[in-house]
Design an enzyme around this catalytic site. Sequence first.
Site, PDB file in Angstrom:
ATOM      1  N   GLU A  48       3.783   5.310  -5.222  1.00  0.00           N
ATOM      2  CA  GLU A  48       2.739   4.772  -4.352  1.00  0.00           C
ATOM      3  C   GLU A  48       2.968   5.256  -2.924  1.00  0.00           C
ATOM      4  OE1 GLU A  48       1.719   0.557  -4.748  1.00  0.00           O
ATOM      5  OE2 GLU A  48       2.002   0.355  -2.583  1.00  0.00           O
ATOM      6  N   ARG A  92      -4.949   1.873  -4.890  1.00  0.00           N
ATOM      7  CA  ARG A  92      -4.207   2.578  -3.837  1.00  0.00           C
ATOM      8  C   ARG A  92      -4.842   3.930  -3.525  1.00  0.00           C
ATOM      9  NH1 ARG A  92      -3.414  -1.871  -3.823  1.00  0.00           N
ATOM     10  NH2 ARG A  92      -1.462  -3.015  -4.068  1.00  0.00           N
ATOM     11  N   SER A 113       6.572  -1.076  -1.435  1.00  0.00           N
ATOM     12  CA  SER A 113       6.548  -0.761  -2.868  1.00  0.00           C
ATOM     13  C   SER A 113       6.571   0.749  -3.058  1.00  0.00           C
ATOM     14  CB  SER A 113       5.294  -1.344  -3.526  1.00  0.00           C
ATOM     15  OG  SER A 113       5.310  -2.749  -3.469  1.00  0.00           O
TER      16      SER A 113
END
Length: 299
Positions: free
Chosen positions: A292, A172, A222
């Site tokens: 995230e 990420r 998420s």
Amino acid sequence: MIKETDLENIPDLLIKFNEPLSNYTYTKVGGPADILAFPATIEALTELSAKAKATDTPVTVLGNASNLIVRDGGIRGVVILLEKLDSVKVAGYTIEAQAGAKLKEVTQVAQANSLTGFEFACGIPGSIGGAVFMNAGAYGGEIYQVLVSCKVMDAAGNVSVLSASEMQFGYRHSVIRDKNLIVLSAKFELQAGDPTQIQNEMDRLNFLRESKQPLEYPSCGSVFKRPVGHFAGQLIQEAKLQGQRIGGVEVSKKHAGFMVNVADGNATDYEKLIALVIEKVKENSGVTLEPEVRIIGEK
């Protein structure tokens, strides 16, 4: 600060003032942007960036505003949405897509051209620019696996092309995030495949997504990165936090890794709930969850 008169003569540029960003984010939260800009050409984006730099106006570029929380105070300066820069071109086994192209549409183009390798992205609700920015991934696939190169622009308006190795991809993460670059387009190398098999795989992944994720509510996707050796959703479940609610935002009862806006929640609700989950999971398991989701703007 940039003035309205500075923007009037830029062609192919739509401008909105004091525009609520809740109209554009997947969470349906976020205060106003002083100036919200929609460039339809690279030239318009370049000219806008140059004028912002000349007037010391801060610039924030948003992708598809999917894995993002904009705080309730909004964002000062110019906010740029690249959704009008959405062309997708195919040449052999290569797809080149502008930053505003939606991942779902690019996967459909790949399938229609019998190209495999991008199926993992078929259900990710983001743009190419945002996906490259954070090395988006799902179901075992990530952007770094298929990206060949990326055309970017820096704050001074300089355009360059970065190779896959220069992107410094991680979980990420990419160099785009570190150097505050703007993704203009990305080139992907895929493989020849059977269009029926490709569609079947996309259908399978979309079924999994729809059966496990709370797509019926606004959310940021998420919320937390996957901790090493664990699953964030499982840790949240074990801490008995599913259904935990602050204001209008709650930890999804369907998938603990998601926080959903069930009743006109705001960004403050999201931030408080994220902090609570981090605290309680740490107490229960000893694992510190790392968000995230990108959180930006003023409180």
